[in-house]
Structures are given as C-alpha cells and as structure tokens.
Design a protein around this motif. Structure first.
Motif, mmCIF file in Angstrom:
data_model
loop_
_atom_site.group_PDB
_atom_site.id
_atom_site.type_symbol
_atom_site.label_atom_id
_atom_site.label_comp_id
_atom_site.label_asym_id
_atom_site.label_seq_id
_atom_site.Cartn_x
_atom_site.Cartn_y
_atom_site.Cartn_z
ATOM 1 N N ALA A 75 57.962 14.921 -3.989
ATOM 2 C CA ALA A 75 58.999 14.952 -5.012
ATOM 3 C C ALA A 75 60.085 13.894 -4.822
ATOM 4 O O ALA A 75 60.646 13.404 -5.789
ATOM 5 C CB ALA A 75 59.640 16.333 -5.056
ATOM 6 N N ASP A 76 60.409 13.517 -3.594
ATOM 7 C CA ASP A 76 61.539 12.622 -3.382
ATOM 8 C C ASP A 76 61.166 11.141 -3.303
ATOM 9 O O ASP A 76 62.042 10.294 -3.245
ATOM 10 C CB ASP A 76 62.339 13.028 -2.150
ATOM 11 N N GLY A 77 59.895 10.799 -3.277
ATOM 12 C CA GLY A 77 59.476 9.402 -3.290
ATOM 13 C C GLY A 77 59.521 8.708 -1.940
ATOM 14 O O GLY A 77 59.302 7.505 -1.857
ATOM 15 N N ILE A 78 59.797 9.439 -0.872
ATOM 16 C CA ILE A 78 59.833 8.845 0.465
ATOM 17 C C ILE A 78 58.542 9.200 1.191
ATOM 18 O O ILE A 78 58.124 10.357 1.211
ATOM 19 C CB ILE A 78 61.052 9.362 1.259
ATOM 20 N N GLY A 118 46.344 9.966 20.094
ATOM 21 C CA GLY A 118 47.387 9.934 19.077
ATOM 22 C C GLY A 118 46.905 9.410 17.744
ATOM 23 O O GLY A 118 46.027 8.545 17.676
ATOM 24 N N VAL A 119 47.463 9.953 16.689
ATOM 25 C CA VAL A 119 47.237 9.457 15.334
ATOM 26 C C VAL A 119 48.581 9.401 14.631
ATOM 27 O O VAL A 119 49.520 10.082 15.002
ATOM 28 C CB VAL A 119 46.263 10.333 14.508
ATOM 29 N N ILE A 120 48.671 8.553 13.636
ATOM 30 C CA ILE A 120 49.842 8.495 12.772
ATOM 31 C C ILE A 120 49.444 9.190 11.471
ATOM 32 O O ILE A 120 48.452 8.818 10.849
ATOM 33 C CB ILE A 120 50.275 7.039 12.490
ATOM 34 N N THR A 121 50.210 10.208 11.087
ATOM 35 C CA THR A 121 49.946 10.887 9.819
ATOM 36 C C THR A 121 50.971 10.420 8.794
ATOM 37 O O THR A 121 52.137 10.217 9.118
ATOM 38 C CB THR A 121 50.014 12.422 9.962
ATOM 39 N N ILE A 122 50.508 10.233 7.583
ATOM 40 C CA ILE A 122 51.331 9.688 6.507
ATOM 41 C C ILE A 122 51.337 10.705 5.364
ATOM 42 O O ILE A 122 50.295 11.016 4.797
ATOM 43 C CB ILE A 122 50.776 8.330 6.046
ATOM 44 N N HIS A 123 52.520 11.226 5.052
ATOM 45 C CA HIS A 123 52.702 12.253 4.030
ATOM 46 C C HIS A 123 53.498 11.672 2.867
ATOM 47 O O HIS A 123 54.402 10.889 3.077
ATOM 48 C CB HIS A 123 53.509 13.430 4.584
ATOM 49 N N GLY A 124 53.167 12.084 1.652
ATOM 50 C CA GLY A 124 53.983 11.734 0.496
ATOM 51 C C GLY A 124 53.491 10.564 -0.319
ATOM 52 O O GLY A 124 54.175 10.130 -1.242
ATOM 53 N N GLN A 173 46.307 7.314 -2.703
ATOM 54 C CA GLN A 173 45.995 7.699 -1.336
ATOM 55 C C GLN A 173 44.755 7.016 -0.782
ATOM 56 O O GLN A 173 44.775 6.502 0.336
ATOM 57 C CB GLN A 173 45.825 9.220 -1.242
ATOM 58 N N LYS A 174 43.695 6.991 -1.549
ATOM 59 C CA LYS A 174 42.441 6.419 -1.056
ATOM 60 C C LYS A 174 42.578 4.920 -0.787
ATOM 61 O O LYS A 174 42.137 4.422 0.243
ATOM 62 C CB LYS A 174 41.326 6.691 -2.063
ATOM 63 N N SER A 175 43.220 4.194 -1.684
ATOM 64 C CA SER A 175 43.359 2.749 -1.501
ATOM 65 C C SER A 175 44.322 2.418 -0.364
ATOM 66 O O SER A 175 44.087 1.486 0.403
ATOM 67 C CB SER A 175 43.818 2.082 -2.792
ATOM 68 N N ILE A 176 45.402 3.193 -0.217
ATOM 69 C CA ILE A 176 46.351 2.959 0.872
ATOM 70 C C ILE A 176 45.696 3.263 2.214
ATOM 71 O O ILE A 176 45.871 2.522 3.184
ATOM 72 C CB ILE A 176 47.638 3.799 0.673
ATOM 73 N N ALA A 177 44.925 4.350 2.288
ATOM 74 C CA ALA A 177 44.230 4.693 3.530
ATOM 75 C C ALA A 177 43.268 3.582 3.929
ATOM 76 O O ALA A 177 43.220 3.174 5.102
ATOM 77 C CB ALA A 177 43.486 6.015 3.375
ATOM 78 N N ALA A 216 53.751 -2.586 0.177
ATOM 79 C CA ALA A 216 53.185 -1.896 -0.985
ATOM 80 C C ALA A 216 54.268 -1.251 -1.848
ATOM 81 O O ALA A 216 53.970 -0.655 -2.878
ATOM 82 C CB ALA A 216 52.189 -0.836 -0.523
ATOM 83 N N GLY A 217 55.539 -1.331 -1.412
ATOM 84 C CA GLY A 217 56.643 -0.836 -2.221
ATOM 85 C C GLY A 217 57.107 0.576 -1.908
ATOM 86 O O GLY A 217 57.832 1.173 -2.697
ATOM 87 N N PHE A 218 56.702 1.111 -0.770
ATOM 88 C CA PHE A 218 57.099 2.472 -0.399
ATOM 89 C C PHE A 218 58.316 2.453 0.515
ATOM 90 O O PHE A 218 58.486 1.552 1.331
ATOM 91 C CB PHE A 218 55.956 3.197 0.330
ATOM 92 N N THR A 219 59.152 3.463 0.375
ATOM 93 C CA THR A 219 60.263 3.693 1.300
ATOM 94 C C THR A 219 59.729 4.634 2.367
ATOM 95 O O THR A 219 59.178 5.679 2.051
ATOM 96 C CB THR A 219 61.445 4.368 0.584
ATOM 97 N N THR A 220 59.865 4.261 3.647
ATOM 98 C CA THR A 220 59.307 5.062 4.724
ATOM 99 C C THR A 220 60.401 5.683 5.578
ATOM 100 O O THR A 220 61.510 5.161 5.657
ATOM 101 C CB THR A 220 58.385 4.218 5.626
#
Length: 107
Positions: free
Chosen positions: A30-33, A47-53, A59-63, A98-102
C-alpha cells in the motif's frame, strides 16, 4: 449466518470482520516502499535477501533481473522475492534504477 462468515479469518467483537482476501494481502504494497530483509532462519545458516512490496505485475521480471545481476539463484514465493547470498548493495542499486524506493527492515 454460517454462510456469511464462511470466509471469516478472525473477529473478537463482530465489528471488525476480516476476509481471507484481506488477510492474505501484503501490508507492504500500500505505501509504495520496497522492503529488503536479510534472513537465515530455516535455511541452515545460508543467508538470503527477501524483497517485499514489489507490485505483482512486476515481481517475475524484477526477480529475474536481480538473479542475473547478482549471479545467484533465487525464488518468487507468495509475492516475496528471495535472492540467495548477501548481495545487499547490488540489489538496492538495481531496485533504485528500476524506480523503487527501498528500505532495510529487520536486524
């Protein structure tokens, strides 16, 4: 009455009814972050990095992009992108391109 509440997930007073669809929706979308988290639990120390939001349409193309840029494996499970290894800087840089705020969450 049972038919109306057949999809009820939880209610204590009858006023706040939550359906299964609402319960399974990601609270982060909902918040775009985009939230990044390093996790090792349940992975025998690996270890893995998990990416939410990330929006479901991307999702498929970013992954795929992140797996190629990091040179590692990964997965897309229940709307959460998992990238193997600790490639924090690469992932954060590519998501910014890609234009995302992290934002990093967790410890």
């Amino acid at each position: 009455m049972a038919d109306n509440n057949s999809r009820l997930v939880y209610s204590t007073d009858g006023q706040h009814l939550i359906t299964q669809a609402e319960a399974s929706a990601s609270p982060f979308a909902a918040d775009g972050i985009v939230r990044l988290r390093r996790e090792t639990k349940g992975r025998k120390g690996a270890g893995v990095i998990t990416i939410h939001g990330v929006p479901s349409a991307q999702q498929k193309s970013i992954a795929s992009l992140l797996k190629k840029k990091c040179g590692t494996g990964g997965a897309l499970k229940d709307g959460i992108i998992e990238i193997q290894g600790d490639k924090r800087q690469i992932i954060e840089t590519e998501l910014a391109k890609a234009g995302f705020t992290t934002r990093w969450v967790g410890g």
